[in-house]
Design a protein around this motif. Sequence first.
Motif, short mmCIF file in Angstrom:
data_model
loop_
_atom_site.label_atom_id
_atom_site.label_comp_id
_atom_site.label_asym_id
_atom_site.label_seq_id
_atom_site.Cartn_x
_atom_site.Cartn_y
_atom_site.Cartn_z
N TYR A 5 -43.21 -35.33 -13.75
CA TYR A 5 -41.76 -35.02 -13.07
C TYR A 5 -41.24 -33.63 -14.35
N ILE A 6 -41.72 -33.98 -15.19
CA ILE A 6 -41.66 -32.54 -16.36
C ILE A 6 -42.88 -31.54 -17.20
N PHE A 19 -37.87 -29.82 -15.64
CA PHE A 19 -37.91 -30.40 -14.58
C PHE A 19 -39.46 -29.56 -13.41
N ARG A 20 -40.17 -29.94 -13.59
CA ARG A 20 -41.20 -29.17 -12.88
C ARG A 20 -41.26 -28.38 -12.07
N THR A 22 -39.58 -25.87 -12.53
CA THR A 22 -38.42 -25.20 -12.74
C THR A 22 -38.30 -24.48 -14.07
N VAL A 26 -34.80 -30.91 -19.11
CA VAL A 26 -33.57 -32.04 -18.60
C VAL A 26 -33.03 -32.42 -20.00
N LEU A 29 -29.68 -32.89 -17.48
CA LEU A 29 -29.40 -34.21 -17.10
C LEU A 29 -28.67 -34.96 -18.34
N ILE A 48 -32.31 -27.35 -7.67
CA ILE A 48 -33.72 -28.59 -7.50
C ILE A 48 -33.63 -29.88 -6.63
N LEU A 52 -37.43 -34.95 -6.99
CA LEU A 52 -37.80 -34.68 -8.25
C LEU A 52 -37.01 -35.33 -9.48
N VAL A 53 -35.50 -35.12 -9.65
CA VAL A 53 -34.74 -35.75 -10.31
C VAL A 53 -35.22 -38.03 -10.70
N PHE A 56 -38.35 -38.86 -11.12
CA PHE A 56 -38.37 -38.87 -13.13
C PHE A 56 -37.61 -39.72 -14.09
#
Length: 72
Positions: A5-6, A19-20, A22, A26, A29, A48, A52-53, A56
Amino acid sequence: MVNDYIEVNPKKLGGTPVFRGTRIPVRILFDYLDEGGTVNTFLDQYDIDPDLVHGFLGALRDSFTSDRTVEA
């Protein structure tokens, strides 16, 4: 796995974990959460993929938990 995810790339924000796919760090967040915000607030502020969030956060949680029992 959290790394699904990252990404960390020296050519993207100097290697800051984002974040992958983008350029959203991270850290942002965690800043939201630290200041009493919610994941939904974060998602409202940034373009986003929610999956994904949430993925993660789930992977992060899973890296610190286990279904295994420990025998004393």
